[in-house]
Structure formats: structure tokens, C-alpha cells
Enzyme design. Structure first.
Site, PDB file in Angstrom:
ATOM      1  N   LYS A 150     -10.306  -4.417  -3.674  1.00 33.35           N
ATOM      2  CA  LYS A 150     -11.150  -3.221  -3.749  1.00 33.35           C
ATOM      3  C   LYS A 150     -10.402  -2.066  -4.388  1.00 33.35           C
ATOM      4  CE  LYS A 150     -13.572  -3.877   0.665  1.00 33.35           C
ATOM      5  NZ  LYS A 150     -13.488  -3.523   2.084  1.00 33.35           N
ATOM      6  N   LYS A 178       0.839  -1.209   0.000  1.00 31.36           N
ATOM      7  CA  LYS A 178       0.000   0.000   0.000  1.00 31.36           C
ATOM      8  C   LYS A 178       0.867   1.250   0.000  1.00 31.36           C
ATOM      9  CE  LYS A 178      -4.212  -1.793   2.185  1.00 31.36           C
ATOM     10  NZ  LYS A 178      -5.169  -1.639   3.293  1.00 31.36           N
ATOM     11  N   LYS A 224      -4.454 -10.843  -6.637  1.00 32.24           N
ATOM     12  CA  LYS A 224      -5.618 -10.990  -5.757  1.00 32.24           C
ATOM     13  C   LYS A 224      -6.743 -10.042  -6.184  1.00 32.24           C
ATOM     14  CE  LYS A 224      -5.471  -8.714  -1.765  1.00 32.24           C
ATOM     15  NZ  LYS A 224      -5.277  -8.249  -0.393  1.00 32.24           N
TER      16      LYS A 224
HETATM   17  P1  AMP Z   1     -10.691  -5.857   3.396  1.00 28.92           P
HETATM   18  O1  AMP Z   1     -11.445  -5.644   2.146  1.00 28.92           O
HETATM   19  O2  AMP Z   1      -9.246  -5.624   3.218  1.00 28.92           O
HETATM   20  O3  AMP Z   1     -11.296  -5.177   4.575  1.00 28.92           O
HETATM   21  O4  AMP Z   1     -10.811  -7.416   3.679  1.00 28.92           O
HETATM   22  C1  AMP Z   1     -11.868  -8.020   4.379  1.00 28.92           C
HETATM   23  C2  AMP Z   1     -11.724  -9.528   4.428  1.00 28.92           C
HETATM   24  O5  AMP Z   1     -11.783 -10.065   3.100  1.00 28.92           O
HETATM   25  C3  AMP Z   1     -10.406 -10.035   5.018  1.00 28.92           C
HETATM   26  O6  AMP Z   1     -10.655 -11.167   5.818  1.00 28.92           O
HETATM   27  C4  AMP Z   1      -9.587 -10.403   3.809  1.00 28.92           C
HETATM   28  O7  AMP Z   1      -8.648 -11.408   4.099  1.00 28.92           O
HETATM   29  C5  AMP Z   1     -10.667 -10.908   2.857  1.00 28.92           C
HETATM   30  N1  AMP Z   1     -10.277 -10.762   1.445  1.00 28.92           N
HETATM   31  C6  AMP Z   1      -9.968  -9.600   0.795  1.00 28.92           C
HETATM   32  N2  AMP Z   1      -9.663  -9.834  -0.498  1.00 28.92           N
HETATM   33  C7  AMP Z   1      -9.776 -11.185  -0.684  1.00 28.92           C
HETATM   34  C8  AMP Z   1      -9.599 -12.057  -1.825  1.00 28.92           C
HETATM   35  N3  AMP Z   1      -9.253 -11.596  -3.020  1.00 28.92           N
HETATM   36  N4  AMP Z   1      -9.816 -13.377  -1.638  1.00 28.92           N
HETATM   37  C9  AMP Z   1     -10.185 -13.863  -0.433  1.00 28.92           C
HETATM   38  N5  AMP Z   1     -10.360 -13.102   0.675  1.00 28.92           N
HETATM   39  C10 AMP Z   1     -10.164 -11.779   0.564  1.00 28.92           C
END
Ligand code: AMP
Ligand code: TRP
Length: 336
Positions: free
Chosen positions: A202, A113, A199
Site C-alpha cells: 500500500k 518502515k 512485495k
Molecule cells: P496490511 O495492509 O499491512 O494491513 O496487511 C493486511 C494483510 O494483508 C496481512 O495479513 C498481510 O500479511 C497481507 N498482505 C499485505 N501485503 C501482501 C502481499 N503483497 N502479498 C500477500 N499478502 C499481503
């Protein structure tokens, strides 16, 4: 016997995508009946990168509503907003003072990031994992269900807890419980639709790289139609076919079919035949979530009551832990 505790959270930044759902929330829903659960919307984490004050509150509602729409059941789980429980910020400060700087500088997510931010990196972005440790440790969580990308942050949380216990606690009465990550193999890492080696995220500038939980059927059709594939006929799970692995994997999860079943069904197919099947499976899986979401979002007063009750329950647990830590660190309390 008291149930073990689960805690997890998602940031209210942008729309949730199917990676967030399959890597995290879907597992929370399945686990919740056997645990005592706390699920927070981590809005303090959301400002570690530049954010929009005009949408933060609405995004926070959206995530809370999506938790409910995905099947989080208030009979088993507590939903709350991180910034509503001030113990999170306070414990983060206390943990900051026992966390070596170089532990944070090693974090992969920080490095990734920080590169994207250029000169604009805040101290908050570096400190993000310490706040996450505070989230988890305040609730004496036994298990933390997350996607694969959070593994390193969980390891750091454990190390901080061990360091505090060692420095300020004693073996018989540890200050913190040491939490375990819960990372399910299937769905732990959903890849980008534009590049099977990246991956799904968002923060990817291309909307075509991800399917959001609230995408319309037309959006989903378009995105799957345009997604990256490979030129090989016959579809199978293979290490050198990242796009194929990802798309077959998604199909398996959304239809509830095993890898073997998917392999048998798709081994003679080309992409032209497979893509409509994946599209329909995705739409079928997301439609009920979207309908429930719309229903909840029309009733803001209900959502407010859920978050108010959540705040109270969360506070009652967090304040006890915070007091325990402050006592161990030697803080003055005034006797009544
Ligand atoms: P965040 O969007 O960073 O707040 O992530 C929220 C949750 O989604 C966390 O548990 C991450 O590990 C999971 N996560 C985010 N991106 C992925 C992805 N591409 N595949 C699987 N899990 C994800
Ligand atoms: N860092 C997590 C993510 O981006 C979100 C998060 C914050 C979290 N605090 C947490 C996840 C506590 C689990 C437990 O995915």
C-alpha cells in the site's frame, strides 16, 4: 465440540490491493465455516505512521464493507473495529511491560518502515507488534491467517504469550493460548507489478505497482499493460523470472487453475498474448466484489449495525481475557 477460534485484521490505510485479498481475506473467507471467527479493522495500528484524520473513519467503513463484499459471512464471523474495544489498548500496555525492547528493535517491518520515516518514527511504530499481540491474545485465537510478511510478528506474539504464561501463570492454567500463524503458500506474497522482487504494498508511491480491489476495469487494463515483464519468450515458473512467477501465479489463482495447468497453457505464449488473459481473469474475479461493495456502502446504517453488534460480541470475549490477565498480574479489584 467447540470450534477453534480465528482472528485477523487489516489496517484502514489506503485502498486494499490484491495482495491483501489473496494473502489474507480470501483465506479468511474459505476458513470461516470451520472456525469461530473475529475479523477486526485495526484502526489503532493505522496511526503508527502519519495518518489523515479526515479520512480515517471513512477508510474504516471501506475496509469493513470490503470484508463483507469479499464474502465474510456474519453467520460465522464477527466484524468489528479495534478502537471500539478498549481492551486492545489496555492489554497492549500490560504486554509492553513484559516485552523486552530488543525483541521489538529486531522486527523487520519496523526497520523497513523506520527507514522510510526518517526522524519521524513514533514509539507507536516500534510498539505496533505488541498491540498486534494484544489483538490476538485477547480472543484466545488458535489460528491467525495472514500473509508471509506477518510471520515474524506472529512469532513475537507467541513469545510474549509464553513469557507471560511462564512468569504469571501455571502450567495447568495458562493465561494465554499460544496462537499459530496460518500462512497459505499460494498468494502469501504477491509481488509488485513494477518489480517482481518487491512485495506489493500500500505504501509504494507508484499506483502502477499494485492492483487495488476497487480499481476500475480500465485501471486494471492499464496497470497490467504497463507492468514489468522480462524479454524471454515462452512463459514458465522459474526462480530467475520473478515477474513471470508473480503474473502466472496471479493468473492461476484468479482462474482457479493449478501451476501445471497454467504452465501447459502458457509455455508457448509471449507477453502480448498473456497480458489480456490475465487482465480479463482479474476483472472477472474483482467485479462481483466491487458490485457487492457498492451495494453495502450505500447502506451505512446497515454497516453501523454490523459494527455495533461486532463490538458487543468482541467486547464480551475480550473483557474476560483482560480480567484473567489483570488478576494474574495482581491488580486490585473492588468487591461489590
Ligand atoms: P496490511 O495492509 O499491512 O494491513 O496487511 C493486511 C494483510 O494483508 C496481512 O495479513 C498481510 O500479511 C497481507 N498482505 C499485505 N501485503 C501482501 C502481499 N503483497 N502479498 C500477500 N499478502 C499481503
Ligand atoms: N499487522 C497486520 C498487518 O499489517 C495487521 C494486524 C494487526 C493483524 N493486528 C492483527 C493481523 C492481528 C492479524 C492479527 O498486516
Amino acid at each position: 465440540m467447540t470450534k477453534k477460534r480465528v482472528l485477523s485484521g487489516v489496517q484502514p490505510t489506503g485502498n486494499l490491493h490484491i495482495g491483501n485479498y489473496l494473502g489474507a481475506i480470501r483465506n479468511w473467507v474459505e476458513l470461516q465455516y470451520n472456525y469461530d471467527n473475529f475479523f477486526c479493522v485495526v484502526d489503532l495500528h493505522a496511526i503508527t505512521v502519519p495518518h489523515n484524520p479526515a479520512t480515517l473513519a471513512q477508510d474504516t467503513y471501506t475496509i469493513a464493507a470490503l470484508y463483507l463484499a469479499c464474502g465474510i459471512d456474519l453467520n460465522y464471523s464477527t466484524i468489528f473495529v479495534q478502537s471500539h474495544v478498549s481492551a486492545h489498548s489496555e492489554l497492549a500496555w500490560l504486554l509492553n511491560c513484559v516485552t523486552p525492547l530488543n525483541w521489538l528493535e529486531r522486527m523487520i517491518q519496523f526497520k523497513e518502515k523506520a527507514i522510510k520515516q526518517g526522524d519521524n518514527v513514533s514509539v507507536g511504530l516500534l510498539d505496533y507488534p505488541v498491540l498486534m499481540a494484544a489483538d490476538i491474545l485477547l480472543y484466545d485465537a488458535d489460528q491467525v491467517p495472514v500473509g508471509e510478511d506477518q510471520k515474524q510478528h506472529l512469532e513475537l506474539t507467541r513469545n510474549i504469550a509464553i513469557a507471560v504464561n511462564h512468569k504469571y501463570g501455571n502450567e495447568k492454567n495458562p493465561i494465554f493460548k499460544i496462537p499459530e500463524p496460518l500462512i497459505r503458500k499460494e498468494g502469501a506474497r504477491i509481488m509488485s507489478l513494477s518489480d517482481g522482487s518487491k512485495k506489493m504494498s500500500k505504501s509504494d508511491p507508484s499506483e502502477l505497482s499494485r492492483i487495488n480491489l476497487l480499481d476500475t476495469p480500465d485501471d486494471i487494463r492499464k496497470k497490467i499493460k504497463k507492468c514489468k515483464t522480462d524479454p524471454i519468450m515462452g512463459l514458465n515458473f522459474a526462480d530467475d523470472r520473478p515477474e513471470c512467477n508473480n503474473l502466472l501465479g496471479l493468473y492461476g489463482i484468479f482462474t482457479g487453475k493449478s501451476q501445471e495447468e497454467v504452465t501447459t497453457e502458457c509455455s508457448d505464449m509471449g507477453w502480448g498474448k498473456f497480458k489480456p488473459l490475465l487482465t480479463e481473469a482479474t476483472i472477472t474475479a474483482l467485479t462481483p466484489i466491487q458490485a457487492k461493495y457498492q451495494e453495502i456502502m450505500t447502506e451505512k446504517s446497515y454497516l453501523d449495525s454490523v459494527l455495533k453488534e461486532g463490538k458487543e460480541k468482541a467486547e464480551s470475549v475480550a473483557s474476560i481475557t483482560l480480567k484473567r490477565v489483570k488478576d494474574a498480574l495482581g491488580y486490585l479489584t473492588i468487591k461489590n
